[in-house]
Design a protein around this motif. Structure first.
Motif, short mmCIF file in Angstrom:
data_model
loop_
_atom_site.label_atom_id
_atom_site.label_comp_id
_atom_site.label_asym_id
_atom_site.label_seq_id
_atom_site.Cartn_x
_atom_site.Cartn_y
_atom_site.Cartn_z
N VAL A 212 0.83 -1.21 0.00
CA VAL A 212 0.00 0.00 0.00
C VAL A 212 0.86 1.26 0.00
N ALA A 213 2.12 1.12 0.45
CA ALA A 213 3.06 2.24 0.42
C ALA A 213 4.06 2.06 -0.71
N GLY A 214 3.60 1.46 -1.80
CA GLY A 214 4.49 1.21 -2.93
C GLY A 214 5.51 0.14 -2.60
N LEU A 215 6.76 0.41 -2.94
CA LEU A 215 7.83 -0.56 -2.68
C LEU A 215 8.68 -0.16 -1.49
N LYS A 216 8.14 0.73 -0.65
CA LYS A 216 8.86 1.14 0.55
C LYS A 216 9.15 -0.06 1.44
N SER A 217 10.32 -0.12 2.01
CA SER A 217 10.82 -1.18 2.90
C SER A 217 11.23 -2.44 2.14
N TRP A 218 11.15 -2.41 0.82
CA TRP A 218 11.58 -3.56 0.02
C TRP A 218 12.88 -3.23 -0.71
N GLN A 219 13.74 -4.21 -0.76
CA GLN A 219 14.96 -4.10 -1.57
C GLN A 219 14.62 -4.62 -2.96
N VAL A 220 14.81 -3.77 -3.94
CA VAL A 220 14.37 -4.09 -5.31
C VAL A 220 15.58 -4.12 -6.23
N SER A 221 15.58 -5.10 -7.13
CA SER A 221 16.62 -5.13 -8.16
C SER A 221 16.02 -5.60 -9.47
N GLY A 222 16.56 -5.11 -10.57
CA GLY A 222 16.11 -5.55 -11.88
C GLY A 222 14.78 -4.95 -12.29
N ASP A 223 14.04 -5.69 -13.07
CA ASP A 223 12.81 -5.22 -13.70
C ASP A 223 11.62 -5.39 -12.74
N VAL A 224 11.36 -4.38 -11.91
CA VAL A 224 10.30 -4.43 -10.92
C VAL A 224 9.47 -3.16 -11.00
N ARG A 225 8.14 -3.30 -10.90
CA ARG A 225 7.23 -2.15 -10.93
C ARG A 225 5.99 -2.48 -10.12
N LEU A 226 5.12 -1.47 -9.90
CA LEU A 226 3.83 -1.68 -9.25
C LEU A 226 2.73 -1.77 -10.29
N CYS B 243 5.26 -6.06 -9.34
CA CYS B 243 5.46 -6.87 -10.54
C CYS B 243 6.94 -7.01 -10.86
N ILE B 244 7.36 -8.23 -11.09
CA ILE B 244 8.73 -8.53 -11.49
C ILE B 244 8.69 -9.05 -12.92
N GLY B 245 9.38 -8.38 -13.83
CA GLY B 245 9.40 -8.83 -15.21
C GLY B 245 8.89 -7.78 -16.18
N PRO B 246 8.97 -8.09 -17.47
CA PRO B 246 9.31 -9.41 -18.04
C PRO B 246 10.78 -9.79 -17.96
N GLY B 247 11.66 -8.84 -17.60
CA GLY B 247 13.06 -9.18 -17.45
C GLY B 247 13.34 -9.79 -16.08
N ALA B 248 14.59 -10.10 -15.82
CA ALA B 248 14.97 -10.67 -14.52
C ALA B 248 14.86 -9.61 -13.43
N GLY B 249 14.49 -10.04 -12.24
CA GLY B 249 14.38 -9.10 -11.13
C GLY B 249 14.05 -9.81 -9.83
N SER B 250 14.02 -9.04 -8.76
CA SER B 250 13.70 -9.63 -7.45
C SER B 250 13.23 -8.55 -6.49
N ILE B 251 12.47 -8.98 -5.49
CA ILE B 251 12.16 -8.14 -4.34
C ILE B 251 12.59 -8.91 -3.09
#
Length: 498
Positions: A21-35, A49-57
């Motif tokens: 609900v606060a977006g990606l706050k408090s998450w470590q994000v790498s690669g192709d990630v969006r809301l 959302c992770i993708g379509p490329g490689a990514g992680s939360i």
């Protein structure tokens, strides 16, 4: 290709911003990630959302309490399986102690959406747990709806013992005084509720409730007839009606906390074999105990060894610690040594197969001198005696491959309540596990037969006197576990209170 992941809240929520609900706050994000926001049945849902490329939360959660946890997940993957859910366990320096993931350890059900509820005991040295959801570059997207972790507090300061642990560890088989023997006052066939003591009392010192806060009065609340206590008509003592207990196969009656606790003097003698001192065959352990050198003990078993059924984990008085903690407390007193390091790597629901699979991660990493191996109560459903023996053997070999001087106490499970099931194959399996463990003994590997001890106790008392439920001991029988293990390691421990 789309992959959707959702995690459910627990009562003791540890994840921050698990619903995004606060977006990606408090998450470590790498690669192709969006809301992304979807509307389902008129309800707006927010996804990471992770993708379509490689990514992680990822999120790192501070635990450091030794409490088990449950991680729940809902994963939708209609077009790809190229995702991994990973849990990393980190020590206070941030170093990885161990990890588990969905490729081998976290069970997947092969459904879409995928629903996961993964329960586990963290590594004993865990300070943080890191949750990672990652996807490779093969295409498609991953949608994470919610992340949560349920972690009940089994080790809160407020749960400190409200009883005398010295009295709790006085061996039941030695007279002349018995402290807090449990008796379930069972009412059946229209007769006054009654229960039986192990020995014939010469003098009743006290009869109290399970929490040791209310005293009951002879002649007012109960009458004594030989070894039998009977409730009076006006008794304040807790009573259980037999007709109210569930009957039939696999019925789960929780009676822990409903027993009364009796302290008394007696002149009877324990006529069964005494628990043996086994220290001569555990020379490394005994040498360190006697020399007051640092000694590391690891308890490794199922829910009985984790402490399920005892009052601390049940959050009721008198908050008795799990029996392995009682062992360490008593050894410290017997040997005057505070240099014992203790870790409980046991997990509720675990089988000897789990023990085999996790021995490297949950035991070897602790460099143990002595390992208390106590599996079996979850095995009899599906694991043959041959399989059980092979698993215990593998645990020993795995530990000794890295720690060749480690010694072991093999501890067989208590008998389950005979009313739980009439399937004789299960009863026979538990007995066979004990026989297989006994046959494995030798230098550095010894055996404590709690299966036989439970049979002897059940011959004198009702099994329900001793149980929290059909499979787990209450405080009374958990103390038998602790006392028998201490007797194996301390020849003076069994006579100190005489």
């Amino acid at each position: 290709m789309t992959l959707c992941v959702g995690f459910a809240f627990g009562q003791d929520e540890k994840v921050v911003n698990g619903g995004f609900v606060a977006g990606l706050k408090s998450w470590q994000v790498s690669g192709d990630v969006r809301l992304q926001t979807n509307v389902l049945v008129g309800k707006s849902m927010v996804f990471a959302c992770i993708g379509p490329g490689a990514g992680s939360i990822a999120q790192r959660i501070e635990t450091g309490s030794g409490n088990p946890f449950t991680l729940s997940a809902i994963i939708q993957s209609p077009d790809t399986n190229d995702w991994v859910l990973t849990l990393r366990f980190l020590d206070k320096h941030g170093r990885e102690l161990m990890k588990v993931d969905s490729t081998s350890d976290i069970k997947l059900k092969g459904m879409n959406p995928q629903k996961i509820e993964h329960y586990m005991q963290p590594h004993p040295l865990t300070k943080w747990v890191q949750i990672i959801l990652s996807k490779d570059s093969s295409g498609g997207s991953v949608f994470v709806e919610h992340v949560g972790m349920d972690m009940p507090d089994e080790n809160a300061i407020r749960l400190k013992p409200a009883c005398d642990l010295g009295e709790a560890m006085q061996p039941f088989w030695l007279g002349p005084e018995i402290h807090n023997e449990a008796v379930l006052m069972l009412l059946e066939n229209g007769k006054p509720a009654s229960g039986r003591l192990m020995f014939r009392p010469e003098r009743i010192i006290s009869v109290r409730d399970y929490g040791l806060t209310t005293n009951y009065i002879e002649g007012v609340d109960y009458a004594l007839d030989g070894r039998t206590l009977r409730c009076t008509v006006s008794s304040r003592m807790p009573q259980v009606r037999y007709e109210d207990l569930q009957k039939g196969e696999y019925k789960w009656n929780v009676i822990g906390g409903k027993q009364v606790m009796v302290t008394y003097e007696h002149d009877d003698v324990w006529t069964n074999p005494l628990p043996e001192y086994l220290g001569d065959e555990l020379p490394g352990t005994m040498r360190k105990l006697k020399a007051h050198k640092p000694l590391t003990i690891v308890a490794y078993g199922d829910s009985i060894t984790h402490g399920y059924g005892e009052s601390r984990l049940s959050h009721i008085r008198p908050y008795l610690p799990p029996w392995p903690e009682l062992v360490v407390h008593r050894l410290e007193k017997v040997y005057g040594d505070r240099r014992i390091r203790f870790y409980n790597s046991s997990q509720s629901g675990a089988t000897s197969e789990w023990g085999r699979d996790y021995a490297q991660r949950m035991v070897n990493s602790l460099d143990p001198d002595l390992v208390l191996i106590a599996f079996g109560q979850n095995d009899f459903w599906s694991i043959s005696p041959d399989g059980f023996e092979a698993n215990i053997t593998d645990i020993i070999h795995t530990v000794r491959a890295q720690n060749p001087k480690t010694e072991f106490l093999l501890i067989s499970p208590l008998r389950y309540d005979p009313e739980y099931t009439t399937n004789s194959a299960y009863w026979e399996a538990v007995g066979d596990y004990a026989k297989r463990m006994k046959a494995m003994t030798g230098p550095g590997v010894q055996f404590v037969d709690m299966t036989a001890i439970s049979e002897r106790v059940y011959a004198a008392k009702k099994p329900k006197d001793c149980m929290n439920d059909p499979l787990h001991p209450n405080d009374y029988f958990a103390r038998w576990y602790g006392q028998c293990v201490v007797a194996a390691l301390g020849p003076t421990a069994s006579v100190e209170h005489r």
